[in-house]
Design an enzyme around this catalytic site. Structure first.
Site, mmCIF file in Angstrom:
data_model
loop_
_atom_site.group_PDB
_atom_site.id
_atom_site.type_symbol
_atom_site.label_atom_id
_atom_site.label_comp_id
_atom_site.label_asym_id
_atom_site.label_seq_id
_atom_site.Cartn_x
_atom_site.Cartn_y
_atom_site.Cartn_z
ATOM 1 N N ASP A 1 -15.822 23.140 -49.880
ATOM 2 C CA ASP A 1 -15.172 22.961 -48.567
ATOM 3 C C ASP A 1 -15.891 21.832 -47.826
ATOM 4 O O ASP A 1 -17.104 21.890 -47.607
ATOM 5 C CB ASP A 1 -15.273 24.274 -47.779
ATOM 6 N N ASP B 1 -8.946 20.119 -47.364
ATOM 7 C CA ASP B 1 -10.353 19.798 -47.633
ATOM 8 C C ASP B 1 -11.085 20.851 -48.457
ATOM 9 O O ASP B 1 -12.298 20.928 -48.429
ATOM 10 C CB ASP B 1 -11.103 19.534 -46.314
ATOM 11 N N GLU B 2 -10.335 21.669 -49.181
ATOM 12 C CA GLU B 2 -10.964 22.722 -49.985
ATOM 13 C C GLU B 2 -10.402 22.740 -51.401
ATOM 14 O O GLU B 2 -9.240 22.403 -51.601
ATOM 15 C CB GLU B 2 -10.660 24.110 -49.398
HETATM 16 P P1 TTP Z 1 -11.640 23.594 -42.055
HETATM 17 O O1 TTP Z 1 -12.262 23.418 -43.407
HETATM 18 O O2 TTP Z 1 -11.264 24.965 -41.627
HETATM 19 O O3 TTP Z 1 -12.615 23.018 -40.931
HETATM 20 P P2 TTP Z 1 -13.579 21.770 -40.949
HETATM 21 O O4 TTP Z 1 -13.617 21.111 -42.290
HETATM 22 O O5 TTP Z 1 -13.197 20.878 -39.808
HETATM 23 O O6 TTP Z 1 -14.963 22.408 -40.590
HETATM 24 P P3 TTP Z 1 -15.952 23.270 -41.523
HETATM 25 O O7 TTP Z 1 -17.193 22.448 -41.637
HETATM 26 O O8 TTP Z 1 -16.166 24.544 -40.791
HETATM 27 O O9 TTP Z 1 -15.264 23.446 -42.846
HETATM 28 O O10 TTP Z 1 -10.346 22.699 -41.940
HETATM 29 C C1 TTP Z 1 -10.226 21.420 -42.554
HETATM 30 C C2 TTP Z 1 -9.484 20.466 -41.664
HETATM 31 O O11 TTP Z 1 -8.199 20.989 -41.329
HETATM 32 C C3 TTP Z 1 -10.170 20.218 -40.336
HETATM 33 O O12 TTP Z 1 -11.125 19.155 -40.408
HETATM 34 C C4 TTP Z 1 -9.035 19.895 -39.417
HETATM 35 C C5 TTP Z 1 -7.860 20.649 -39.987
HETATM 36 N N1 TTP Z 1 -7.596 21.841 -39.158
HETATM 37 C C6 TTP Z 1 -6.660 21.758 -38.141
HETATM 38 O O13 TTP Z 1 -6.030 20.709 -37.942
HETATM 39 N N2 TTP Z 1 -6.434 22.870 -37.354
HETATM 40 C C7 TTP Z 1 -7.111 24.048 -37.532
HETATM 41 O O14 TTP Z 1 -6.886 25.020 -36.783
HETATM 42 C C8 TTP Z 1 -8.076 24.121 -38.600
HETATM 43 C C9 TTP Z 1 -8.850 25.391 -38.848
HETATM 44 C C10 TTP Z 1 -8.274 23.003 -39.380
HETATM 45 MG MG MG Z 2 -13.890 22.237 -44.073
#
Ligand code: TTP
Ligand code: MG
Length: 357
Positions: free
Chosen positions: A12, A110-111
């Site tokens: 992730d 992103d996962e």
């Molecule tokens: P996530 O992997 O949930 O969040 P992140 O990568 O920003 O942070 P983390 O380090 O905790 O993993 O989501 C990936 C991307 O998806 C995030 O950068 C932006 C988008 N996203 C949204 O647009 N709205 C949302 O509510 C969420 C959770 C994510």
């Molecule tokens: Mg993320």
């Protein structure tokens, strides 16, 4: 109940959208950065997509109204969402990850899950491989990620979230139950707010509480999901890592400047959103079957309504007609609307569609 021995990674990316923005604009480094709707000096509508860890220290979170983020952290750098750029970076990262896996499954932008069972013989080798993946992503893209390593997808996903950012958490088969036991039940995928409340009323707060609970009572209370919950609490998940069609849905939504019951405006906006979604559909060379509309009234009450067509289509007319039909039932003179959205899903890629025909 013996599980087949597997080693699964869940990767992730860390604060993905803002990490890319920081990479593109080194001058933002060290500052709180928020990607999302325009804050308009605190009067902005719409939400935070994501924020970097420095902004999280102020309490800012994904999905939060942008006006609230502004209150918490007015000094942050606010940026609009640049999906085109993030998608390109995402595709490159997925291409890197894919090379490391026997079986690969992208999960959101992103996962990804990687089944590396035949590539490594034990958890020590798995750790070396995970470090190599982190290094390669950092060298090629200048971005950090967090990786969870475990015997299945469920535990790997929870593990990747355990130490963020730039984390690596390894949970060996024999450590699974111990690792899960002190975590809140919400960490189990699918445990939504309602289930969480119900479990709380039963004095089940942690995954350990759930694992010790009488499975018969769980099944009685939650039906088939009760059995699932019990298995998950013991860290059991047999689902395979399998590549699906890359993108799962394409959507656009719009928060109106002011809550409105002007249906001409609403339907006009719906058309515009449908057109934008459609242009992505063409660009991705995909066909969709399911159309969903979302509507949020002024009191934040939100509804989504879907229709699955009996055919695959990539036609704008089909999208507009179905979306309008779905939205119409929610247009009521006594209710003002705050937001509408359009989504298409259930994809088949254009190329594959041709060979099917
Ligand atoms: P996530 O992997 O949930 O969040 P992140 O990568 O920003 O942070 P983390 O380090 O905790 O993993 O989501 C990936 C991307 O998806 C995030 O950068 C932006 C988008 N996203 C949204 O647009 N709205 C949302 O509510 C969420 C959770 C994510
Ligand atoms: Mg993320």
């Amino acid at each position: 109940m013996k599980e087949k021995k597997r080693i699964i990674f869940h990767v992730d990316m860390d604060h993905f959208f803002t990490a890319i923005e920081e990479r593109e604009h080194p001058e933002f480094r060290g500052k709180p950065v928020i990607v999302g709707a325009d804050p308009k000096d605190g009067k902005g509508r719409g939400v935070v997509s994501t924020c970097n860890y420095s902004a999280r220290k102020f309490g800012v979170r994904s999905g939060m109204p942008i006006s609230k983020a502004w209150k918490l952290c007015p000094e942050a750098v606010y940026l609009p969402v640049n999906y085109e750029l993030y998608t390109k970076v995402s595709n490159r990262i997925m291409d890197i990850l894919r090379t490391f896996a026997d079986k690969f499954q992208q999960w959101g932008i992103d996962e990804a899950f990687l089944d590396v069972s035949s590539k490594v013989k034990d958890y020590a080798e798995a750790e070396r491989l995970a470090r190599q993946i982190k290094k390669e992503i950092y060298e090629k893209e200048g971005l950090t990620c967090s990786i969870g390593v475990a015997p299945n997808k469920l535990v790997a996903k929870i593990a990747s979230d355990f130490q963020k950012p730039d984390g690596l958490t390894i949970v060996k088969t024999e450590d699974v139950e111990k690792f899960l036991s002190s975590l809140p039940v919400r960490k189990l995928l699918w445990v939504g707010r309602k289930t969480e409340q119900k479990l709380k009323a039963m004095k089940i707060k942690t995954i350990g509480d759930l694992a010790r609970f009488d499975p018969a009572v769980l099944t009685e209370t939650f039906g088939i999901m009760g059995t699932q919950l019990y298995l998950m609490a013991h860290g059991i998940d047999r689902s395979e890592v399998e590549e699906r069609n890359k993108i799962k849905s394409i959507s656009r939504e719009k928060t109106f400047e002011e809550d409105t019951s002007n249906f001409e405006l609403v339907l006009g906006t719906l058309k515009k959103l449908a057109k934008e979604v459609h242009s992505d559909v063409l660009e991705e060379n995909i066909y969709f079957k399911t159309v969903t509309v979302k509507i949020r009234y002024e009191n934040f009450e939100t509804h989504t309504h879907s229709k699955t067509l009996s055919f695959m289509t990539n036609r704008l007319e089909d999208l507009k007609k179905t979306a309008k039909e779905l939205l119409k039932v929610y247009l009521r003179p006594d209710r003002k609307i705050r937001l509408i959205g359009v989504r298409v899903s259930n994809f088949v890629s254009g190329k594959r569609q041709k060979t099917l025909a």
